[in-house]
Design a protein around this motif. Structure first.
Motif, PDB file in Angstrom:
ATOM      1  N   LEU A  28     -69.055 124.555  11.602  1.00 13.54           N
ATOM      2  CA  LEU A  28     -67.941 124.818  10.589  1.00 13.54           C
ATOM      3  C   LEU A  28     -68.003 124.155   9.405  1.00 13.54           C
ATOM      4  O   LEU A  28     -67.795 124.658   8.314  1.00 13.54           O
ATOM      5  CB  LEU A  28     -66.857 124.229  11.565  1.00 13.54           C
ATOM      6  CG  LEU A  28     -65.412 124.119  10.699  1.00 13.54           C
ATOM      7  CD1 LEU A  28     -64.876 125.597  10.387  1.00 13.54           C
ATOM      8  CD2 LEU A  28     -64.405 123.478  11.253  1.00 13.54           C
ATOM      9  N   LEU A  29     -68.644 122.882   9.582  1.00 14.17           N
ATOM     10  CA  LEU A  29     -68.839 122.165   8.037  1.00 14.17           C
ATOM     11  C   LEU A  29     -70.007 122.888   7.359  1.00 14.17           C
ATOM     12  O   LEU A  29     -69.923 122.790   6.171  1.00 14.17           O
ATOM     13  CB  LEU A  29     -69.679 120.766   8.454  1.00 14.17           C
ATOM     14  CG  LEU A  29     -68.379 119.884   9.091  1.00 14.17           C
ATOM     15  CD1 LEU A  29     -69.197 118.395   9.280  1.00 14.17           C
ATOM     16  CD2 LEU A  29     -67.291 119.453   8.015  1.00 14.17           C
ATOM     17  N   LEU A  30     -70.942 123.412   8.046  1.00 17.94           N
ATOM     18  CA  LEU A  30     -72.057 124.313   7.248  1.00 17.94           C
ATOM     19  C   LEU A  30     -71.441 125.375   6.623  1.00 17.94           C
ATOM     20  O   LEU A  30     -71.906 125.765   5.486  1.00 17.94           O
ATOM     21  CB  LEU A  30     -73.130 124.276   8.257  1.00 17.94           C
ATOM     22  CG  LEU A  30     -74.460 124.931   7.751  1.00 17.94           C
ATOM     23  CD1 LEU A  30     -75.150 123.842   6.814  1.00 17.94           C
ATOM     24  CD2 LEU A  30     -75.285 125.630   8.887  1.00 17.94           C
ATOM     25  N   VAL A  31     -70.649 126.006   7.247  1.00 15.34           N
ATOM     26  CA  VAL A  31     -70.006 127.288   6.702  1.00 15.34           C
ATOM     27  C   VAL A  31     -69.256 126.925   5.368  1.00 15.34           C
ATOM     28  O   VAL A  31     -69.296 127.491   4.602  1.00 15.34           O
ATOM     29  CB  VAL A  31     -69.281 128.062   7.792  1.00 15.34           C
ATOM     30  CG1 VAL A  31     -68.406 129.277   7.177  1.00 15.34           C
ATOM     31  CG2 VAL A  31     -70.117 128.874   8.696  1.00 15.34           C
ATOM     32  N   LEU A  32     -68.084 125.900   5.605  1.00 17.52           N
ATOM     33  CA  LEU A  32     -67.526 125.475   4.799  1.00 17.52           C
ATOM     34  C   LEU A  32     -68.277 125.080   3.308  1.00 17.52           C
ATOM     35  O   LEU A  32     -67.798 125.381   2.450  1.00 17.52           O
ATOM     36  CB  LEU A  32     -66.495 124.551   5.194  1.00 17.52           C
ATOM     37  CG  LEU A  32     -65.260 124.945   6.117  1.00 17.52           C
ATOM     38  CD1 LEU A  32     -64.446 123.729   6.727  1.00 17.52           C
ATOM     39  CD2 LEU A  32     -64.417 126.102   5.743  1.00 17.52           C
ATOM     40  N   PHE A  33     -69.068 124.130   3.712  1.00 16.06           N
ATOM     41  CA  PHE A  33     -69.594 123.451   2.324  1.00 16.06           C
ATOM     42  C   PHE A  33     -70.903 123.761   2.010  1.00 16.06           C
ATOM     43  O   PHE A  33     -71.651 123.446   1.036  1.00 16.06           O
ATOM     44  CB  PHE A  33     -69.765 121.903   2.915  1.00 16.06           C
ATOM     45  CG  PHE A  33     -68.304 121.343   3.172  1.00 16.06           C
ATOM     46  CD1 PHE A  33     -67.653 121.134   1.696  1.00 16.06           C
ATOM     47  CD2 PHE A  33     -67.932 120.993   4.473  1.00 16.06           C
ATOM     48  CE1 PHE A  33     -66.271 120.483   2.364  1.00 16.06           C
ATOM     49  CE2 PHE A  33     -66.806 120.323   4.318  1.00 16.06           C
ATOM     50  CZ  PHE A  33     -65.979 119.821   3.308  1.00 16.06           C
ATOM     51  N   THR A  34     -71.646 124.895   2.815  1.00 16.78           N
ATOM     52  CA  THR A  34     -72.809 125.485   2.306  1.00 16.78           C
ATOM     53  C   THR A  34     -72.584 127.080   1.990  1.00 16.78           C
ATOM     54  O   THR A  34     -73.001 127.356   0.916  1.00 16.78           O
ATOM     55  CB  THR A  34     -74.026 125.098   3.356  1.00 16.78           C
ATOM     56  OG1 THR A  34     -74.102 123.672   3.456  1.00 16.78           O
ATOM     57  CG2 THR A  34     -75.411 125.681   2.877  1.00 16.78           C
TER      58      THR A  34
END
Length: 301
Positions: A28-34
């Motif tokens: 989720l963090l990878l999708v949101l911030f990358t």
């Protein structure tokens, strides 16, 4: 028997649920911030947008056409290529040499290891400010050393070639510790039996290095070639603090620094996004080529 199969299936299902629960927050963090910013940047490259305005205008491929037809593009690409090449080669070669030297049983080697690695953890902006004084042609350390040799100091802040050398040298000095530590760890994990066998066979030091040590360091070299390349292409702080992309306009301007200039100085966020997209595609291409080359080498073994 059926109970055992059901239990095995239940256990496997539970493992999948556990893996999903552990991976989901990171994905989720990878999708949101990358990935989301990457896609948004690509979308923005088709617009003309003043960063201070809430409105943007769709212009299609005009930003890309402008990039490849502007007079300064060739100079910026050349600066990026030269800086990256010498930064990567310098960091890796010097890092390997220092690692081989400090892998020996020398007095005070732990202290020297710490000193070599220390610049890597210091802010690039702070190092850039410090090296402004080191390369100052009037009262800097380099000027003083050259004066003792009867040589006048180059004009680092007026000659684009010397300015590019200055920021490249500063980057190598700062990031040398990274390559050094990685190579040192790899050297300590080498198969010592091969070196001893080569020594017994009467191989010279150069032969042992070229035929025994270097082949074993190939995976490490491959890893460093990717990571150091990515780090050097994205350098901003050293260039900004030392030269502001100059002298004489674009003397030390690289693609990353041009993204900053166009977005925050010229207020052209759409054009800045275009340059960032092109830079991403260049890095992706380089990485794919490196990975395929390494896979090819592994298959030939």
């Amino acid at each position: 028997m059926d109970n055992l199969r059901k239990r095995a299936k239940r256990s496997k299902r539970n493992e999948w649920w556990l893996a999903a629960a552990l991976l989901f927050p990171n994905l989720l963090l990878l999708v949101l911030f990358t990935y989301r910013p990457l896609i948004d940047n690509f979308r923005l490259s088709f617009f003309n947008w003043n960063i201070s305005s809430p409105n943007s205008t769709f212009i299609g491929l005009n930003n890309y056409v402008e990039f490849f037809t502007r007079e300064d593009t060739a100079q910026v690409l050349l600066n990026t290529l030269v800086f990256t090449f010498f930064a990567v080669v310098g960091s890796m070669v010097l890092g390997l040499l220092l690692a081989m030297l400090l892998d020996q049983k020398l007095f005070g080697r732990n202290f020297v290891r710490s000193m070599v690695f220390a610049p890597f953890v210091i802010s690039g902006a702070a190092i850039g400010v410090a090296f402004q004084f080191v390369f100052d042609p009037n009262f800097g350390l380099v000027q003083d050393l050259l004066l003792r040799l009867g040589i006048s100091s180059p004009q680092f802040y007026q000659d684009p070639k010397w300015a590019l050398f200055m920021v490249t040298f500063t980057f190598v000095w700062k990031n040398l510790g990274y390559s050094f530590v990685i190579y040192l760890a790899a050297l300590q994990g080498l198969n010592k039996d091969l070196a001893e066998a080569a020594d017994i066979d009467g191989a010279s030091a150069w032969t042992r290095f070229w035929k025994v040590t270097l082949p074993q360091l190939r995976p490490t070299t491959f890893f460093l070639s990717i990571t150091v390349t990515l780090n050097s292409v994205q350098v901003f702080d050293i260039i900004h603090t030392m030269t502001r992309g100059g002298p004489l306009g674009n003397g030390t301007t690289t693609l990353v620094y041009q993204v900053y200039t166009e977005t925050f100085s010229n207020y052209r966020a759409g054009y800045g996004a275009t340059i960032a997209t092109i830079l991403f595609l260049i890095l992706l291409t380089i990485t794919v080529i490196q990975v395929r080359y390494m896979d090819k080498e592994n298959k030939q073994k």
